[in-house]
Write a protein that holds these residues in place. Structure first.
Motif, PDB file in Angstrom:
ATOM      1  N   ASN A   1       0.836  -1.192   0.000  1.00 14.00           N
ATOM      2  CA  ASN A   1       0.000   0.000   0.000  1.00 14.00           C
ATOM      3  C   ASN A   1       0.878   1.252   0.000  1.00 14.00           C
ATOM      4  OD1 ASN A   1       0.743   0.678   2.709  1.00 14.00           O
ATOM      5  ND2 ASN A   1      -0.848  -0.676   3.508  1.00 14.00           N
ATOM      6  N   GLY A   2       0.264   2.398  -0.189  1.00 12.08           N
ATOM      7  CA  GLY A   2       1.029   3.627  -0.339  1.00 12.08           C
ATOM      8  C   GLY A   2       1.881   3.962   0.868  1.00 12.08           C
ATOM      9  N   LYS A   3       1.361   3.723   2.063  1.00 16.54           N
ATOM     10  CA  LYS A   3       2.119   4.029   3.280  1.00 16.54           C
ATOM     11  C   LYS A   3       3.387   3.187   3.355  1.00 16.54           C
ATOM     12  CE  LYS A   3       1.966   3.813   8.321  1.00 16.54           C
ATOM     13  NZ  LYS A   3       1.171   3.435   9.512  1.00 16.54           N
ATOM     14  N   VAL A   4       3.228   1.878   3.164  1.00  8.37           N
ATOM     15  CA  VAL A   4       4.381   0.974   3.253  1.00  8.37           C
ATOM     16  C   VAL A   4       5.395   1.284   2.164  1.00  8.37           C
ATOM     17  CG1 VAL A   4       5.117  -1.443   3.090  1.00  8.37           C
ATOM     18  CG2 VAL A   4       3.044  -0.855   4.363  1.00  8.37           C
ATOM     19  N   ALA A   5       4.912   1.559   0.950  1.00  4.62           N
ATOM     20  CA  ALA A   5       5.825   1.860  -0.165  1.00  4.62           C
ATOM     21  C   ALA A   5       6.640   3.113   0.116  1.00  4.62           C
ATOM     22  CB  ALA A   5       5.036   2.019  -1.462  1.00  4.62           C
ATOM     23  N   ASN A   6       5.999   4.138   0.694  1.00  6.67           N
ATOM     24  CA  ASN A   6       6.732   5.359   1.045  1.00  6.67           C
ATOM     25  C   ASN A   6       7.781   5.099   2.115  1.00  6.67           C
ATOM     26  OD1 ASN A   6       5.942   8.216  -0.082  1.00  6.67           O
ATOM     27  ND2 ASN A   6       4.047   7.031  -0.078  1.00  6.67           N
ATOM     28  N   LEU A   7       7.424   4.279   3.111  1.00  5.68           N
ATOM     29  CA  LEU A   7       8.398   3.949   4.157  1.00  5.68           C
ATOM     30  C   LEU A   7       9.561   3.148   3.584  1.00  5.68           C
ATOM     31  CD1 LEU A   7       6.027   3.033   7.144  1.00  5.68           C
ATOM     32  CD2 LEU A   7       7.449   5.072   6.910  1.00  5.68           C
ATOM     33  N   GLN A   8       9.262   2.200   2.694  1.00  4.90           N
ATOM     34  CA  GLN A   8      10.318   1.412   2.067  1.00  4.90           C
ATOM     35  C   GLN A   8      11.198   2.290   1.188  1.00  4.90           C
ATOM     36  OE1 GLN A   8      11.264  -1.520   2.622  1.00  4.90           O
ATOM     37  NE2 GLN A   8       9.590  -2.751   3.387  1.00  4.90           N
ATOM     38  N   TYR A   9      10.575   3.209   0.471  1.00  4.89           N
ATOM     39  CA  TYR A   9      11.338   4.137  -0.356  1.00  4.89           C
ATOM     40  C   TYR A   9      12.272   4.972   0.512  1.00  4.89           C
ATOM     41  CZ  TYR A   9      12.478   8.282  -3.056  1.00  4.89           C
ATOM     42  OH  TYR A   9      13.159   9.310  -3.648  1.00  4.89           O
ATOM     43  N   GLY A  10      11.733   5.524   1.599  1.00  2.00           N
ATOM     44  CA  GLY A  10      12.550   6.333   2.490  1.00  2.00           C
ATOM     45  C   GLY A  10      13.704   5.542   3.068  1.00  2.00           C
TER      46      GLY A  10
ATOM     47  N   GLY B   1      10.351   9.848   3.489  1.00  2.00           N
ATOM     48  CA  GLY B   1       9.529   8.645   3.535  1.00  2.00           C
ATOM     49  C   GLY B   1       8.458   8.721   4.606  1.00  2.00           C
ATOM     50  N   LEU B   2       8.818   9.257   5.771  1.00  2.00           N
ATOM     51  CA  LEU B   2       7.851   9.391   6.865  1.00  2.00           C
ATOM     52  C   LEU B   2       6.751  10.384   6.501  1.00  2.00           C
ATOM     53  CD1 LEU B   2      10.228   9.490   9.984  1.00  2.00           C
ATOM     54  CD2 LEU B   2       8.885   7.551   9.147  1.00  2.00           C
ATOM     55  N   LEU B   3       7.143  11.513   5.911  1.00  2.00           N
ATOM     56  CA  LEU B   3       6.147  12.508   5.503  1.00  2.00           C
ATOM     57  C   LEU B   3       5.213  11.945   4.439  1.00  2.00           C
ATOM     58  CD1 LEU B   3       8.454  15.684   5.273  1.00  2.00           C
ATOM     59  CD2 LEU B   3       6.658  15.270   6.966  1.00  2.00           C
ATOM     60  N   GLY B   4       5.804  11.280   3.442  1.00  2.00           N
ATOM     61  CA  GLY B   4       4.992  10.688   2.382  1.00  2.00           C
ATOM     62  C   GLY B   4       4.067   9.599   2.900  1.00  2.00           C
ATOM     63  N   ALA B   5       4.560   8.808   3.869  1.00  2.77           N
ATOM     64  CA  ALA B   5       3.730   7.746   4.449  1.00  2.77           C
ATOM     65  C   ALA B   5       2.531   8.332   5.181  1.00  2.77           C
ATOM     66  CB  ALA B   5       4.571   6.888   5.397  1.00  2.77           C
TER      67      ALA B   5
ATOM     68  N   SER C   1      -4.867   9.299   3.096  1.00  4.57           N
ATOM     69  CA  SER C   1      -5.691   9.217   1.879  1.00  4.57           C
ATOM     70  C   SER C   1      -6.005   7.785   1.463  1.00  4.57           C
ATOM     71  CB  SER C   1      -4.951   9.917   0.725  1.00  4.57           C
ATOM     72  OG  SER C   1      -3.747   9.242   0.422  1.00  4.57           O
ATOM     73  N   GLU C   2      -5.732   6.828   2.360  1.00  7.48           N
ATOM     74  CA  GLU C   2      -5.786   5.412   1.963  1.00  7.48           C
ATOM     75  C   GLU C   2      -7.160   4.977   1.459  1.00  7.48           C
ATOM     76  OE1 GLU C   2      -4.572   1.019   3.795  1.00  7.48           O
ATOM     77  OE2 GLU C   2      -4.104   2.857   4.876  1.00  7.48           O
ATOM     78  N   HIS C   3      -8.229   5.409   2.104  1.00  8.25           N
ATOM     79  CA  HIS C   3      -9.575   4.967   1.713  1.00  8.25           C
ATOM     80  C   HIS C   3     -10.378   6.097   1.083  1.00  8.25           C
ATOM     81  CE1 HIS C   3      -8.796   1.225   3.772  1.00  8.25           C
ATOM     82  NE2 HIS C   3      -8.501   1.880   4.889  1.00  8.25           N
ATOM     83  N   ALA C   4      -9.685   7.094   0.546  1.00  3.88           N
ATOM     84  CA  ALA C   4     -10.349   8.267  -0.017  1.00  3.88           C
ATOM     85  C   ALA C   4     -10.636   8.077  -1.497  1.00  3.88           C
ATOM     86  CB  ALA C   4      -9.461   9.500   0.186  1.00  3.88           C
ATOM     87  N   THR C   5     -11.579   8.866  -2.001  1.00  7.40           N
ATOM     88  CA  THR C   5     -11.797   8.909  -3.445  1.00  7.40           C
ATOM     89  C   THR C   5     -10.614   9.623  -4.091  1.00  7.40           C
ATOM     90  OG1 THR C   5     -12.927  11.046  -3.391  1.00  7.40           O
ATOM     91  CG2 THR C   5     -14.281   9.071  -3.025  1.00  7.40           C
ATOM     92  N   ASN C   6     -10.554   9.561  -5.397  1.00  8.54           N
ATOM     93  CA  ASN C   6      -9.420  10.188  -6.077  1.00  8.54           C
ATOM     94  C   ASN C   6      -9.410  11.703  -5.873  1.00  8.54           C
ATOM     95  OD1 ASN C   6      -7.143   9.195  -7.599  1.00  8.54           O
ATOM     96  ND2 ASN C   6      -7.859  10.470  -9.297  1.00  8.54           N
ATOM     97  N   LEU C   7     -10.595  12.322  -5.860  1.00  7.48           N
ATOM     98  CA  LEU C   7     -10.681  13.760  -5.615  1.00  7.48           C
ATOM     99  C   LEU C   7     -10.248  14.091  -4.197  1.00  7.48           C
ATOM    100  CD1 LEU C   7     -11.421  16.566  -6.610  1.00  7.48           C
ATOM    101  CD2 LEU C   7     -13.808  16.125  -5.919  1.00  7.48           C
ATOM    102  N   GLU C   8     -10.661  13.264  -3.246  1.00 10.62           N
ATOM    103  CA  GLU C   8     -10.249  13.485  -1.852  1.00 10.62           C
ATOM    104  C   GLU C   8      -8.732  13.300  -1.696  1.00 10.62           C
ATOM    105  OE1 GLU C   8     -14.366  12.025   0.406  1.00 10.62           O
ATOM    106  OE2 GLU C   8     -12.758  10.583  -0.037  1.00 10.62           O
ATOM    107  N   LYS C   9      -8.176  12.313  -2.415  1.00 15.99           N
ATOM    108  CA  LYS C   9      -6.716  12.116  -2.389  1.00 15.99           C
ATOM    109  C   LYS C   9      -5.993  13.368  -2.870  1.00 15.99           C
ATOM    110  CE  LYS C   9      -6.330   7.099  -2.994  1.00 15.99           C
ATOM    111  NZ  LYS C   9      -5.850   6.008  -3.876  1.00 15.99           N
ATOM    112  N   LEU C  10      -6.501  13.936  -3.958  1.00 14.64           N
ATOM    113  CA  LEU C  10      -5.887  15.146  -4.499  1.00 14.64           C
ATOM    114  C   LEU C  10      -5.840  16.240  -3.442  1.00 14.64           C
ATOM    115  CD1 LEU C  10      -4.908  16.934  -6.938  1.00 14.64           C
ATOM    116  CD2 LEU C  10      -7.312  17.525  -7.245  1.00 14.64           C
ATOM    117  N   ASN C  11      -6.950  16.451  -2.750  1.00 18.79           N
ATOM    118  CA  ASN C  11      -7.010  17.510  -1.742  1.00 18.79           C
ATOM    119  C   ASN C  11      -6.095  17.226  -0.563  1.00 18.79           C
ATOM    120  OD1 ASN C  11      -8.909  19.309  -2.973  1.00 18.79           O
ATOM    121  ND2 ASN C  11     -10.537  17.842  -2.519  1.00 18.79           N
ATOM    122  N   ILE C  12      -6.013  15.965  -0.152  1.00 25.14           N
ATOM    123  CA  ILE C  12      -5.160  15.596   0.988  1.00 25.14           C
ATOM    124  C   ILE C  12      -3.689  15.817   0.628  1.00 25.14           C
ATOM    125  CG2 ILE C  12      -4.336  13.652   2.377  1.00 25.14           C
ATOM    126  CD1 ILE C  12      -7.245  12.564   2.234  1.00 25.14           C
TER     127      ILE C  12
END
Length: 503
Positions: free
Chosen positions: A53-62, A448-452, A458-469
C-alpha cells in the motif's frame, strides 16, 4: 599510473573549466542515469508489482534511499583512509552494475537483494567523484562554484534521461511495441546496468588525466600491506550485503540505524576536530549548519520519489501543451531538464556577481534555496484548484512547480558540495562530503515518513479526496520551507563569521 601532470598544473588551468571536469562530468552523468532511473521506479514498482500500500511503499522508499545516502559517509571514510577516490569509485561502480543486473533478471524475486548491491555501490562511488571535482581547483579559486554547477548539470542530464526512460518503459509509455509487457520492468532495470557499465568505462579510460588526484592514501606503505587493507575493504563490503538487505526490507531496522549513524558521524567529526586549529574548527562548525539545514531541504524535495510519484500516478493528466507524456516520467525528469537549462546560467550569474563583489554569501544562497522550494510546493498545492470531478489536474501546472523548485536546488545542492570542499581540511574532505550526503540520507528518511503520513491519510479516499489531501500536505511543506529560508537569511552574519572568509 600516469602522474605526469602535477596538481599545480591541473589547478592552473585556463578558461572557465578544467578539461578533467568534462571527463568526470560524463562518468557521473551515466551513473546518475542508472541511479535516478532506478529511484524513479521504486515506489511505483512496490505498489504495482509487490502489492504494497502507499504508506508501506513510502516507508520502504525512504528506508532504501536513506541507506543509499548513509553509505556515502562510509564510502567517503574508506576512500579517505584506505582505497583512495579512484579505487573506491571503481569498486562502487562494479557493485552497482551487479545490483542492476540482479534486478533486471528477476526484480520481484530479488528486489531487496539487488537494491542492497546498489546501496553499497553508490556509497563507494558518489561522494568520491564529487571530491575529485573539488580537487581540480585551488582553495581560493572563484571558478569553483561555476565548476560544480556545470558538474551538477551532468548529474541532471543523466537524471533527465534515466528518470524518464526507465519508468516510461516500465509503464509501457515507451517501447510498448518492442518490449513484451511481462518484461517491461526487467528491461527498465536492465537499462540501469548498461549505462553504469558505460560510466565505469568512461572513468577508467580518462583517469590518467587526473594526475595525482584520487590515488591511494596508503602509498607510503609496502604494496603487500596496502593490498591487505584494500582486500579487507572489498570483502567487508560484500559480507555486509545480507545485513543491508535485512535492514532495508524491515523499516523498523532503518529507524534504529538512523538513530545511530548520525550521532556516530558527529562524534567522529568532533573527535577529528581536536587535531585541527580553532580557525579550521570554526569552518567545520559552519559546515555543520549547512549540513543540518540540508536535511530539511531534502525531506521536502525528495517527495519526488515518494508521495509525488503516487500523486503523479493517480492525479495528473498525461498531456502537457497538447503533447502526451508519462506523468511519472515528467515528475522524475522535469527538475533535471530545468537544471540542465539553467545550471550554467546560474553559475555565470555567481561569477558575474563575484567580479563585482556583490555575490551573496553561501548561507544566503541556502536561504534563497528554501524560498524557491516553498514557492514550488505552493504551486503543487495550487493544482487542486484546477482539478476535475475525478481528481485529475494539469500536468503543465505541476511541471511549473518543478521549474520554481529547480532554482532552489541550484542555490543549494551544487553550492553545498562546493562549500564542503572549501570548509574542510585536506584530510577530512571525503568524510565531510560523506556527511553532506548523510544529511541527504536523513532527508530521504524523513521524506519517507512525511509521504507515508500523507498516503495513510488518503488510503480509503476517493481520487478527488486524495488530491485535496496531498495538495494540503504540500501547502504545509511550503510553509515550513518558507520559515527555514527566513531563519537562514537572519543567521547568515553569524555563519559568515564562522566561515573565516570562505565565500
Amino acid at each position: 599510473m600516469n602522474t605526469k601532470e602535477t596538481l599545480e598544473e591541473i589547478q592552473s588551468f585556463k578558461g572557465k573549466y578544467p578539461k578533467q571536469l568534462w571527463y568526470l562530468f560524463f562518468s557521473e552523468m551515466w551513473e546518475r542515469f542508472s541511479f535516478y532511473g532506478m529511484r524513479g521506479m521504486l515506489v511505483v514498482f512496490m505498489v504495482s508489482q509487490l502489492m504494497m500500500n502507499g504508506k508501506v511503499a513510502n516507508l520502504q522508499y525512504g528506508a532504501t534511499q536513506a541507506f543509499v545516502y548513509a553509505f556515502t559517509f562510509i564510502g567517503g571514510l574508506f576512500a579517505d583512509k584506505i582505497l583512495g577516490y579512484r579505487k573506491s569509485l571503481f569498486w562502487g561502480g562494479l557493485l552497482m552494475i551487479v545490483g542492476s543486473v540482479i534486478l533486471a533478471v528477476d526484480p520481484k524475486q530479488f528486489f531487496f537483494f539487488g537494491i542492497s548491491f546498489t546501496i553499497v555501490g553508490t556509497g563507494f562511488f558518489k561522494p568520491n567523484i564529487s571530491t575529485m571535482v573539488g580537487k581540480l581547483y585551488k582553495d581560493d579559486d572563484v571558478r569553483r562554484d561555476a565548476g560544480f554547477s556545470l558538474f551538477y548539470a551532468g548529474v541532471n542530464l543523466g537524471a533527465l534521461i534515466g528518470g524518464y526512460i526507465c519508468i516510461a518503459v516500465a509503464n509501457g509509455s515507451m517501447l510498448s511495441t518492442t518490449v513484451p509487457e511481462h518484461l517491461r520492468w526487467n528491461v527498465a532495470f536492465g537499462f540501469a546496468a548498461v549505462v553504469m557499465f558505460v560510466s565505469l568505462v568512461t572513468f577508467t579510460q580518462t583517469q590518467k588525466s587526473l594526475g595525482p588526484i584520487g590515488l591511494s592514501p596508503l602509498s607510503h606503505l609496502e604494496t603487500s600491506k596496502r593490498k591487505i587493507y584494500e582486500y579487507a575493504t572489498y570483502i567487508g563490503s560484500l559480507i555486509v550485503l545480507p545485513i543491508i538487505m535485512t535492514m532495508v526490507s524491515k523499516t523498523e531496522y532503518t529507524d534504529i540505524f538512523m538513530y545511530i549513524i548520525g550521532p556516530c558521524s558527529l562524534l567522529y567529526l568532533f573527535y577529528e576536530m581536536k587535531n585541527y586549529s580553532a580557525a579550521e574548527n570554526k569552518k567545520l562548525l559552519a559546515a555543520l549548519v549547512f549540513i543540518i539545514f540540508s536535511i530539511f531541504f531534502w525531506a521536502f524535495f525528495e517527495q519526488s520519489g515518494g508521495s509525488l510519484s503516487l500523486f503523479a500516478a493517480n492525479n495528473l493528466t498525461n498531456t502537457m501543451f497538447g503533447v502526451k507524456f508519462d506523468p511519472n516520467g515528467v515528475n522524475n525528469s522535469a527538475n533535471s531538464l530545468f537544471v540542465i537549462i539553467f545550471a550554467a546560467l546560474v553559475g555565470m550569474v555567481w561569477l558575474w556577481m563575484a567580479r563585482r563583489k556583490i555575490e551573496p554569501n553561501t548561507i544566503v544562497k541556502f536561504g534563497l534555496g528554501f524560498l524557491f522550494l516553498a514557492g514550488g510546493f505552493y504551486v503543487f498545492y495550487y493544482t487542486k484548484f484546477f482539478a476535475d470531478a475525478n481528481g485529475m489536474t494539469g500536468l503543465d501546472l505541476f511541471t511549473f512547480g518543478w521549474f520554481v523548485i529547480t532554482f532552489g536546488e541550484l542555490c543549494l545542492s551544487p553550492i553545498g558540495m562546493s562549500v564542503m570542499t572549501k570548509l574542510s581540511p585536506e584530510k577530512l574532505q571525503a568524510v565531510l562530503m560523506g556527511m553532506w550526503f548523510l544529511a541527504s540520507a536523513y532527508g530521504q528518511y524523513f521524506a519517507g515518513l512525511l509521504g507515508a503520513n500523507i498516503a495513510e491519510a488518503s488510503e480509503h479516499a476517493t481520487n478527488l479526496e486524495k488530491l485535496n489531501i496531498y495538495a494540503d500536505g504540500y501547502k504545509q511543506l511550503a510553509l515550513y520551507a518558507l520559515i527555514a529560508g527566513i531563519i537562514l537569511i537572519v543567521i547568515s552574519p553569524l555563519v559568515k563569521k564562522l566561515m573565516q572568509g570562505v565565500k
